[in-house]
Design a protein around this motif. Structure first.
Motif, PDB file in Angstrom:
ATOM      1  N   LEU A  33       0.792  -1.233   0.000  1.00 47.72           N
ATOM      2  CA  LEU A  33       0.000   0.000   0.000  1.00 47.72           C
ATOM      3  C   LEU A  33       0.823   1.281   0.000  1.00 47.72           C
ATOM      4  CD1 LEU A  33      -2.840  -1.042   2.488  1.00 47.72           C
ATOM      5  CD2 LEU A  33      -2.975  -0.841  -0.015  1.00 47.72           C
ATOM      6  N   THR A  34       2.079   1.221   0.402  1.00 48.06           N
ATOM      7  CA  THR A  34       2.858   2.457   0.478  1.00 48.06           C
ATOM      8  C   THR A  34       3.441   2.852  -0.879  1.00 48.06           C
ATOM      9  OG1 THR A  34       4.576   3.645   1.655  1.00 48.06           O
ATOM     10  CG2 THR A  34       5.032   1.350   1.144  1.00 48.06           C
ATOM     11  N   PRO A  35       3.351   4.132  -1.212  1.00 50.75           N
ATOM     12  CA  PRO A  35       3.936   4.597  -2.472  1.00 50.75           C
ATOM     13  C   PRO A  35       5.388   5.080  -2.312  1.00 50.75           C
ATOM     14  CG  PRO A  35       2.574   6.319  -1.538  1.00 50.75           C
ATOM     15  CD  PRO A  35       2.483   5.146  -0.604  1.00 50.75           C
ATOM     16  N   HIS A  36       5.876   5.178  -1.090  1.00 50.81           N
ATOM     17  CA  HIS A  36       7.180   5.787  -0.817  1.00 50.81           C
ATOM     18  C   HIS A  36       8.283   4.740  -0.766  1.00 50.81           C
ATOM     19  CE1 HIS A  36       4.879   9.355   0.103  1.00 50.81           C
ATOM     20  NE2 HIS A  36       4.170   8.647   0.981  1.00 50.81           N
ATOM     21  N   GLN A  37       9.316   4.944  -1.582  1.00 49.30           N
ATOM     22  CA  GLN A  37      10.403   3.959  -1.666  1.00 49.30           C
ATOM     23  C   GLN A  37      11.134   3.807  -0.342  1.00 49.30           C
ATOM     24  OE1 GLN A  37      10.863   1.879  -4.290  1.00 49.30           O
ATOM     25  NE2 GLN A  37      12.299   0.819  -2.925  1.00 49.30           N
ATOM     26  N   VAL A  38      11.330   4.881   0.382  1.00 50.33           N
ATOM     27  CA  VAL A  38      12.040   4.786   1.662  1.00 50.33           C
ATOM     28  C   VAL A  38      11.265   3.904   2.652  1.00 50.33           C
ATOM     29  CG1 VAL A  38      11.082   6.904   2.692  1.00 50.33           C
ATOM     30  CG2 VAL A  38      13.337   6.083   3.384  1.00 50.33           C
ATOM     31  N   VAL A  39       9.951   3.983   2.623  1.00 52.25           N
ATOM     32  CA  VAL A  39       9.124   3.142   3.486  1.00 52.25           C
ATOM     33  C   VAL A  39       9.178   1.693   2.991  1.00 52.25           C
ATOM     34  CG1 VAL A  39       6.793   2.762   4.383  1.00 52.25           C
ATOM     35  CG2 VAL A  39       7.650   5.094   4.085  1.00 52.25           C
ATOM     36  N   LYS A  40       9.137   1.513   1.675  1.00 55.40           N
ATOM     37  CA  LYS A  40       9.254   0.161   1.121  1.00 55.40           C
ATOM     38  C   LYS A  40      10.574  -0.490   1.525  1.00 55.40           C
ATOM     39  CE  LYS A  40       6.312   0.878  -2.848  1.00 55.40           C
ATOM     40  NZ  LYS A  40       5.999   0.476  -4.188  1.00 55.40           N
ATOM     41  N   ASP A  41      11.642   0.306   1.502  1.00 58.88           N
ATOM     42  CA  ASP A  41      12.950  -0.227   1.896  1.00 58.88           C
ATOM     43  C   ASP A  41      12.955  -0.636   3.370  1.00 58.88           C
ATOM     44  OD1 ASP A  41      13.873   0.141  -0.669  1.00 58.88           O
ATOM     45  OD2 ASP A  41      14.843   2.057  -0.229  1.00 58.88           O
ATOM     46  N   GLN A  42      12.261   0.127   4.203  1.00 54.49           N
ATOM     47  CA  GLN A  42      12.164  -0.246   5.614  1.00 54.49           C
ATOM     48  C   GLN A  42      11.363  -1.535   5.791  1.00 54.49           C
ATOM     49  OE1 GLN A  42      13.784   1.178   8.266  1.00 54.49           O
ATOM     50  NE2 GLN A  42      13.011  -0.642   9.302  1.00 54.49           N
ATOM     51  N   PHE A  43      10.297  -1.666   5.016  1.00 52.13           N
ATOM     52  CA  PHE A  43       9.513  -2.904   5.082  1.00 52.13           C
ATOM     53  C   PHE A  43      10.347  -4.105   4.649  1.00 52.13           C
ATOM     54  CE2 PHE A  43       5.457  -0.390   5.055  1.00 52.13           C
ATOM     55  CZ  PHE A  43       4.977  -0.886   6.253  1.00 52.13           C
ATOM     56  N   LYS A  44      11.199  -3.930   3.674  1.00 50.49           N
ATOM     57  CA  LYS A  44      12.060  -5.027   3.226  1.00 50.49           C
ATOM     58  C   LYS A  44      12.926  -5.534   4.378  1.00 50.49           C
ATOM     59  CE  LYS A  44      12.478  -3.227  -1.442  1.00 50.49           C
ATOM     60  NZ  LYS A  44      13.403  -2.627  -2.430  1.00 50.49           N
ATOM     61  N   VAL A  45      13.481  -4.606   5.135  1.00 50.69           N
ATOM     62  CA  VAL A  45      14.313  -4.974   6.278  1.00 50.69           C
ATOM     63  C   VAL A  45      13.475  -5.704   7.327  1.00 50.69           C
ATOM     64  CG1 VAL A  45      15.682  -4.061   8.199  1.00 50.69           C
ATOM     65  CG2 VAL A  45      15.969  -3.114   5.897  1.00 50.69           C
ATOM     66  N   MET A  46      12.306  -5.161   7.634  1.00 51.24           N
ATOM     67  CA  MET A  46      11.427  -5.758   8.643  1.00 51.24           C
ATOM     68  C   MET A  46      10.990  -7.160   8.236  1.00 51.24           C
ATOM     69  SD  MET A  46       9.139  -2.386   9.484  1.00 51.24           S
ATOM     70  CE  MET A  46       7.966  -3.229  10.508  1.00 51.24           C
ATOM     71  N   GLU A  47      10.616  -7.326   6.975  1.00 52.92           N
ATOM     72  CA  GLU A  47      10.154  -8.624   6.478  1.00 52.92           C
ATOM     73  C   GLU A  47      11.259  -9.671   6.547  1.00 52.92           C
ATOM     74  OE1 GLU A  47       7.106  -6.322   3.456  1.00 52.92           O
ATOM     75  OE2 GLU A  47       8.970  -7.176   2.670  1.00 52.92           O
ATOM     76  N   ARG A  48      12.450  -9.279   6.088  1.00 58.12           N
ATOM     77  CA  ARG A  48      13.579 -10.216   6.104  1.00 58.12           C
ATOM     78  C   ARG A  48      13.920 -10.623   7.534  1.00 58.12           C
ATOM     79  NH1 ARG A  48      17.466  -7.134   4.670  1.00 58.12           N
ATOM     80  NH2 ARG A  48      18.634  -7.198   6.594  1.00 58.12           N
ATOM     81  N   ARG A  49      14.016  -9.639   8.413  1.00 62.01           N
ATOM     82  CA  ARG A  49      14.356  -9.945   9.811  1.00 62.01           C
ATOM     83  C   ARG A  49      13.297 -10.843  10.460  1.00 62.01           C
ATOM     84  NH1 ARG A  49      16.648  -4.192  12.143  1.00 62.01           N
ATOM     85  NH2 ARG A  49      18.639  -4.297  11.052  1.00 62.01           N
ATOM     86  N   LEU A  50      12.032 -10.554  10.198  1.00 65.52           N
ATOM     87  CA  LEU A  50      10.968 -11.368  10.790  1.00 65.52           C
ATOM     88  C   LEU A  50      11.025 -12.793  10.268  1.00 65.52           C
ATOM     89  CD1 LEU A  50       8.504 -11.669  12.603  1.00 65.52           C
ATOM     90  CD2 LEU A  50       7.092 -10.805  10.712  1.00 65.52           C
ATOM     91  N   TRP A  51      11.181 -12.950   8.943  1.00 66.39           N
ATOM     92  CA  TRP A  51      11.209 -14.300   8.384  1.00 66.39           C
ATOM     93  C   TRP A  51      12.359 -15.113   8.979  1.00 66.39           C
ATOM     94  CZ3 TRP A  51      13.817 -18.053   5.775  1.00 66.39           C
ATOM     95  CH2 TRP A  51      13.031 -19.090   5.256  1.00 66.39           C
ATOM     96  N   PHE A  52      13.544 -14.506   9.067  1.00 65.37           N
ATOM     97  CA  PHE A  52      14.687 -15.234   9.610  1.00 65.37           C
ATOM     98  C   PHE A  52      14.611 -15.397  11.126  1.00 65.37           C
ATOM     99  CE2 PHE A  52      16.479 -14.262   5.426  1.00 65.37           C
ATOM    100  CZ  PHE A  52      16.951 -15.520   5.093  1.00 65.37           C
ATOM    101  N   PHE A  53      13.829 -14.570  11.786  1.00 62.32           N
ATOM    102  CA  PHE A  53      13.606 -14.715  13.227  1.00 62.32           C
ATOM    103  C   PHE A  53      12.685 -15.894  13.519  1.00 62.32           C
ATOM    104  CE2 PHE A  53      11.175 -13.545  17.091  1.00 62.32           C
ATOM    105  CZ  PHE A  53      12.225 -13.519  18.005  1.00 62.32           C
ATOM    106  N   ILE A  54      11.632 -16.060  12.713  1.00 62.22           N
ATOM    107  CA  ILE A  54      10.652 -17.115  12.999  1.00 62.22           C
ATOM    108  C   ILE A  54      11.037 -18.474  12.423  1.00 62.22           C
ATOM    109  CG2 ILE A  54       8.747 -15.500  13.274  1.00 62.22           C
ATOM    110  CD1 ILE A  54       7.744 -16.407  10.483  1.00 62.22           C
TER     111      ILE A  54
END
Length: 142
Positions: A33-54
């Motif tokens: 839903l976000t149009p902002h690349q900087v926010v998308k880049d933050q989501f990428k970090v969050m998603e990767r960390r969560l996947w490797f955490f679980i």
């Protein structure tokens, strides 16, 4: 007594794994839903960390689950039809977990092909599977 400790650890790691499984598609929704690349880049970090955490929780759930089956024995396993159904559903959850990895990689490459609506439905899928798994494990009927 060992059986109860193994069962407790199995349940603990399953709950920890499911918390991430329920949250990761929610991050995908927000990412979509976000149009902002900087926010998308933050989501990428969050998603990767969560996947490797679980992921270790998923593996530990499997280890302690197999250990439980071993402790209960071959004869019990052979007649526990409810467990065979549960294991089929658990296999679906592991496939779902792996599928989330591929979706996460697509987001990392800015190559997402799905809508937020798709991820909303995807987010509900494991809830129903977990409900069935818990029902089978508690009721042990079938």
């Amino acid at each position: 007594m060992t059986l109860l400790y193994i069962k407790a650890l199995h349940i603990f790691f399953m709950v920890a794994w499911m918390s991430g499984i329920f949250y990761l598609p929610r991050l995908f929704i927000y990412h979509t839903l976000t149009p902002h690349q900087v926010v998308k880049d933050q989501f990428k970090v969050m998603e990767r960390r969560l996947w490797f955490f679980i992921t270790p929780f998923a593996l530990l759930t499997l280890v302690f689950g197999v250990w439980l089956i071993t402790l209960y024995g071959k004869e019990w396993f052979a007649v526990a039809r409810w467990l065979h159904i549960k294991l089929s559903l658990v296999t679906l959850l592991y496939a779902y977990h792996i599928y989330l990895f591929f979706l996460m990689r697509a987001f990392a490459k800015d190559a997402n092909k799905h809508s937020a609506r798709f991820y909303r439905f995807l987010n509900e899928t494991p809830v129903l599977i977990v409900l069935a798994i818990i029902g089978l494990a508690v009721i042990k009927y079938i």
